[in-house]
Motif scaffolding. Structure first.
Motif, PDB file in Angstrom:
ATOM      1  N   ALA A  62      40.630  50.361  52.740  1.00 59.16           N
ATOM      2  CA  ALA A  62      39.918  49.964  51.519  1.00 59.16           C
ATOM      3  C   ALA A  62      40.663  50.434  50.268  1.00 59.16           C
ATOM      4  O   ALA A  62      40.774  49.704  49.278  1.00 59.16           O
ATOM      5  CB  ALA A  62      38.503  50.539  51.538  1.00 59.16           C
ATOM      6  N   LEU A  63      41.201  51.656  50.337  1.00 59.40           N
ATOM      7  CA  LEU A  63      41.933  52.195  49.185  1.00 59.40           C
ATOM      8  C   LEU A  63      43.252  51.454  48.970  1.00 59.40           C
ATOM      9  O   LEU A  63      43.701  51.277  47.836  1.00 59.40           O
ATOM     10  CB  LEU A  63      42.196  53.692  49.391  1.00 59.40           C
ATOM     11  CG  LEU A  63      40.941  54.583  49.427  1.00 59.40           C
ATOM     12  CD1 LEU A  63      41.314  56.014  49.813  1.00 59.40           C
ATOM     13  CD2 LEU A  63      40.236  54.569  48.079  1.00 59.40           C
TER      14      LEU A  63
ATOM     15  N   VAL B  49      35.513  47.340  43.730  1.00 59.13           N
ATOM     16  CA  VAL B  49      34.242  47.738  44.335  1.00 59.13           C
ATOM     17  C   VAL B  49      34.527  48.140  45.791  1.00 59.13           C
ATOM     18  O   VAL B  49      35.150  47.383  46.530  1.00 59.13           O
ATOM     19  CB  VAL B  49      33.212  46.590  44.309  1.00 59.13           C
ATOM     20  CG1 VAL B  49      31.904  47.043  44.966  1.00 59.13           C
ATOM     21  CG2 VAL B  49      32.964  46.103  42.890  1.00 59.13           C
ATOM     22  N   ILE B  50      34.072  49.336  46.164  1.00 55.63           N
ATOM     23  CA  ILE B  50      34.220  49.770  47.558  1.00 55.63           C
ATOM     24  C   ILE B  50      32.821  50.003  48.117  1.00 55.63           C
ATOM     25  O   ILE B  50      32.035  50.766  47.551  1.00 55.63           O
ATOM     26  CB  ILE B  50      35.053  51.054  47.687  1.00 55.63           C
ATOM     27  CG1 ILE B  50      36.441  50.864  47.074  1.00 55.63           C
ATOM     28  CG2 ILE B  50      35.195  51.447  49.158  1.00 55.63           C
ATOM     29  CD1 ILE B  50      37.314  52.113  47.128  1.00 55.63           C
TER      30      ILE B  50
ATOM     31  N   VAL C  14      47.580  56.344  49.940  1.00 57.66           N
ATOM     32  CA  VAL C  14      46.223  56.212  50.485  1.00 57.66           C
ATOM     33  C   VAL C  14      46.051  57.043  51.753  1.00 57.66           C
ATOM     34  O   VAL C  14      44.932  57.470  52.069  1.00 57.66           O
ATOM     35  CB  VAL C  14      45.860  54.725  50.752  1.00 57.66           C
ATOM     36  CG1 VAL C  14      45.959  53.926  49.476  1.00 57.66           C
ATOM     37  CG2 VAL C  14      46.710  54.124  51.850  1.00 57.66           C
ATOM     38  N   ILE C  15      47.151  57.308  52.453  1.00 51.46           N
ATOM     39  CA  ILE C  15      47.082  58.170  53.641  1.00 51.46           C
ATOM     40  C   ILE C  15      46.655  59.577  53.235  1.00 51.46           C
ATOM     41  O   ILE C  15      45.828  60.219  53.903  1.00 51.46           O
ATOM     42  CB  ILE C  15      48.445  58.184  54.371  1.00 51.46           C
ATOM     43  CG1 ILE C  15      48.638  56.877  55.145  1.00 51.46           C
ATOM     44  CG2 ILE C  15      48.548  59.368  55.321  1.00 51.46           C
ATOM     45  CD1 ILE C  15      50.039  56.671  55.647  1.00 51.46           C
TER      46      ILE C  15
ATOM     47  N   PHE D  54      37.537  41.379  44.669  1.00 48.69           N
ATOM     48  CA  PHE D  54      37.296  42.677  44.039  1.00 48.69           C
ATOM     49  C   PHE D  54      36.788  43.717  45.036  1.00 48.69           C
ATOM     50  O   PHE D  54      36.720  44.893  44.707  1.00 48.69           O
ATOM     51  CB  PHE D  54      36.224  42.544  42.936  1.00 48.69           C
ATOM     52  CG  PHE D  54      36.652  41.735  41.741  1.00 48.69           C
ATOM     53  CD1 PHE D  54      37.977  41.446  41.490  1.00 48.69           C
ATOM     54  CD2 PHE D  54      35.699  41.259  40.851  1.00 48.69           C
ATOM     55  CE1 PHE D  54      38.359  40.707  40.378  1.00 48.69           C
ATOM     56  CE2 PHE D  54      36.062  40.519  39.734  1.00 48.69           C
ATOM     57  CZ  PHE D  54      37.398  40.239  39.508  1.00 48.69           C
ATOM     58  N   ILE D  55      36.401  43.283  46.231  1.00 51.73           N
ATOM     59  CA  ILE D  55      35.595  44.125  47.126  1.00 51.73           C
ATOM     60  C   ILE D  55      36.372  44.568  48.361  1.00 51.73           C
ATOM     61  O   ILE D  55      37.098  43.792  48.975  1.00 51.73           O
ATOM     62  CB  ILE D  55      34.330  43.360  47.562  1.00 51.73           C
ATOM     63  CG1 ILE D  55      33.465  43.041  46.335  1.00 51.73           C
ATOM     64  CG2 ILE D  55      33.523  44.163  48.578  1.00 51.73           C
ATOM     65  CD1 ILE D  55      32.305  42.132  46.634  1.00 51.73           C
ATOM     66  N   SER D  56      36.169  45.842  48.713  1.00 51.69           N
ATOM     67  CA  SER D  56      36.612  46.372  50.015  1.00 51.69           C
ATOM     68  C   SER D  56      35.380  46.872  50.746  1.00 51.69           C
ATOM     69  O   SER D  56      34.486  47.478  50.140  1.00 51.69           O
ATOM     70  CB  SER D  56      37.597  47.525  49.830  1.00 51.69           C
ATOM     71  OG  SER D  56      38.850  47.050  49.409  1.00 51.69           O
ATOM     72  N   HIS D  57      35.346  46.636  52.036  1.00 48.11           N
ATOM     73  CA  HIS D  57      34.183  47.016  52.840  1.00 48.11           C
ATOM     74  C   HIS D  57      34.627  47.965  53.937  1.00 48.11           C
ATOM     75  O   HIS D  57      35.559  47.664  54.696  1.00 48.11           O
ATOM     76  CB  HIS D  57      33.543  45.763  53.447  1.00 48.11           C
ATOM     77  CG  HIS D  57      32.380  46.048  54.331  1.00 48.11           C
ATOM     78  ND1 HIS D  57      32.235  45.479  55.587  1.00 48.11           N
ATOM     79  CD2 HIS D  57      31.310  46.861  54.164  1.00 48.11           C
ATOM     80  CE1 HIS D  57      31.116  45.916  56.136  1.00 48.11           C
ATOM     81  NE2 HIS D  57      30.529  46.750  55.302  1.00 48.11           N
TER      82      HIS D  57
END
Length: 594
Positions: free
Chosen positions: A518-519, A525-526, A477-478, A441-444
């Motif tokens: 991340a996007l 969750v970011i 996302v760009i 669920f997570i991007s960091h």
């Protein structure tokens, strides 16, 4: 070799796959066949020389006589052709088997070490995050690349050569004992004592060199990483010569230790070979003078068989000695590789590679009585943290350096497991049964973005095969990360190579690529960990506005030092000395600070 070395070899064998073990079994059969043909080729020289020198004596040997009578040869002089053919064929087959054996020994050595390297990397990658934070990357890279290669060159190859040499030497000694037992045993004992002396005399030096090679090889890698990794500071400080000198010292000590072991392994040959030739000359003299006038012809077959046997035996004994020296000389590097192979994979991390329980995050994420310390006996970094985060909300985390912010977000991302307390999603505890699901669920987005030496597209869609990149999502996302104009101005657009660690990009461009990454994951969750520090305020606001407009609104956690970065967060928390010092709105926080 000592007991510890035998233990290492046993452990190495335990990590070899069953398929490779079967191949090693086939290799052992090949070694035995090669030894047999070596015996035959040396044994065949005796009747061959006997027919050439004194054919009438050939039938004095009952075994040889019965062999030729069976094939219809009643006159020993008629056996010259068949004896020559048999000797030539046996020598040819022995050479072919040696060549085949050389191929399979090298093949098995290299593929086995490839397997070892893969196991070492796999087990290292699967260590918990807390273990990785305590390790030096130079040591790991050196162990996986350099020391695994050392095990190949100094243990596996010499080990297989040792087995082959010992079996071949035993076969040759059997044949020579049949020709002349007394002479063969005398020579064998003398040569054995000489090589034993060399092994005992060089034991300490080889051991010391082994430790130096292991330590200095790591030092060399570390110096290179630090020198090239900090090249800006090296250039600004005009410190190129300093770094070169530091590298020179470590590299020279490393190579001198290698050279010493190489010399020790090869040196006996230049003493033994002249000694062996002199020994053969002495044997020839004694044989000739003991024949009471019967002439040199009568001793040529025996002398020829002994000369050929010893000529083959001497280099094999040298190979045996060199292999033993090589294996002993790699003790320290071998120990480091075994350490990587014997790493235990944490139950939690191991379970991540099995089917994982589904976890849902639809309402709240809660931190309940969270405390954390990095090691037993050390102070708590976090103390009794209680926090509730609503899904889709944004939370800002602020605090001084060393306050515990990074540890807190590592626990939220489940990179670290709390010493006390629990992390729960919608009331369900996040544990080893659902950890894989939660991490998905997570991007960091860290302050220092990790970039690979590849294209912009592959850096944004990191850990996705190039052919599987979703171009529509990439384009979206760009734009959201405010990268569109920058990429459009590049000649190769998305296929532009960014250089190692993104050296061709500015700090802001690197951070925007990290945000786009991340996007691209479309995570729920970011986590932004000082991720916009290199951006100007306008670009930062534009990116945050784009995130707010996302179709599936993510939960955003922002760690920042700049108060303005957090002005649009739904709630602010301040961490101080491992505790929540403040928890409230941005306006409330601003009023307190003012």
């Amino acid at each position: 070799m000592n007991n510890e070395m035998y233990s290492f070899i046993g452990k190495l064998w335990s990590h070899i796959a069953s398929k490779r073990r079967m191949q090693f079994g086939f290799l052992l059969i090949l070694i035995l066949l090669s030894s047999i043909f070596e015996m035959i080729s040396i044994g065949a020289v005796f009747p061959f020389l006997l027919v050439l020198s004194t054919p009438d004596v050939l039938f004095d040997y009952d075994v040889i006589k019965q062999f030729f009578l069976y094939f219809g040869y009643e006159d020993p002089r008629d056996t010259l052709f068949i004896t020559t053919l048999f000797f030539s064929c046996s020598v040819l087959l022995a050479g072919m088997f040696r060549l085949l054996l050389l191929y399979f020994v090298n093949f098995m050595s290299y593929v086995s070490c490839a397997d070892i390297g893969v196991i070492a990397v796999n087990k290292t990658l699967k260590q918990p995050y807390s273990v990785h934070t305590t390790r030096n990357s130079s040591e790991l890279i050196n162990s996986v690349v350099v020391k695994v290669n050392t095990v190949l060159q100094s243990v596996v190859l010499p080990g297989l050569t040792l087995v082959s040499s010992v079996l071949t030497a035993l076969g040759i000694l059997v044949v020579l004992s049949i020709v002349s037992f007394k002479i063969s045993m005398t020579v064998c004992i003398i040569l054995g004592l000489v090589y034993s002396f060399f092994i005992k005399f060089t034991k300490k030096r080889v051991s010391d060199n082994s430790k130096n090679i292991a330590i200095k090889s790591t030092r060399v890698i570390k110096i290179l990483q630090e020198s090239f990794g900090g090249i800006r500071d090296v250039i600004l400080d005009n410190a190129q010569n300093l770094h070169s000198q530091i590298y020179k010292k470590a590299e020279l000590e490393f190579r001198l230790a290698q050279a010493s072991n190489s010399f020790i392994g090869a040196s006996p040959r230049f003493i033994i070979e002249p000694f062996g030739i002199i020994l053969i000359a002495v044997i020839a003299y004694q044989f000739t003078t003991s024949q009471s006038g019967s002439g040199i012809a009568s001793v040529v077959p025996t002398l020829g068989a002994l000369a050929l046997g010893f000529q083959r035996l001497l280099p094999i004994l040298q190979q045996t000695y060199a292999s033993i020296t090589s294996i002993r000389g790699s003790h320290a590097s071998f120990a480091d590789v075994i350490f990587l192979l014997d790493q235990k994979i944490d139950d939690v991390e191991e379970d991540l590679y099995k089917p994982n329980e589904k976890l849902f995050f639809q309402n709240t994420l809660e931190l309940k009585n969270i405390s954390y310390r990095y090691a037993i006996g050390t102070p708590l970094v976090l103390k009794d943290i209680n926090l509730e985060i609503q899904k889709g909300s944004s939370i800002g985390i602020i605090g001084e350096t060393g306050s515990g912010k990074s540890t807190l977000i590592d626990i939220i991302m489940s990179l670290l497991s709390p010493t006390q307390g629990s992390l729960e999603a919608d009331g369900k505890k996040i544990d080893k049964d659902n950890l894989k699901c939660w991490r998905s669920f997570i991007s960091h987005v860290p302050q220092s973005i990790f970039l690979i030496d590849s294209t912009i597209a592959e850096n944004i869609a990191l850990n996705v095969l190039k052919e599987n990149i979703d171009l529509k999502r990439l384009d979206k996302v760009i734009k959201q990360a405010q990268l569109f104009k920058f990429i459009e101005d590049l000649p190769d657009k998305l296929e532009t190579m960014i250089g190692e660690r993104g050296v061709r990009l500015s700090g802001g461009q690197r951070q925007r690529i990290g945000i786009a990454r991340a996007l691209y994951k479309e995570s729920e969750v970011i986590v932004f960990d000082e991720a916009t520090s290199a951006l100007d305020s306008k670009t930062e606001r534009l990116i945050m506005n784009e995130i707010k407009k996302l179709e599936i609104k993510p939960t955003v956690i922002i760690v920042a030092h700049r108060h303005l970065t957090l002005e649009n967060c739904d709630q602010i928390i301040e961490v101080k000395n491992g505790r929540l010092e403040f928890h409230g709105t941005y306006e409330h926080f601003k009023n307190i600070k003012n």
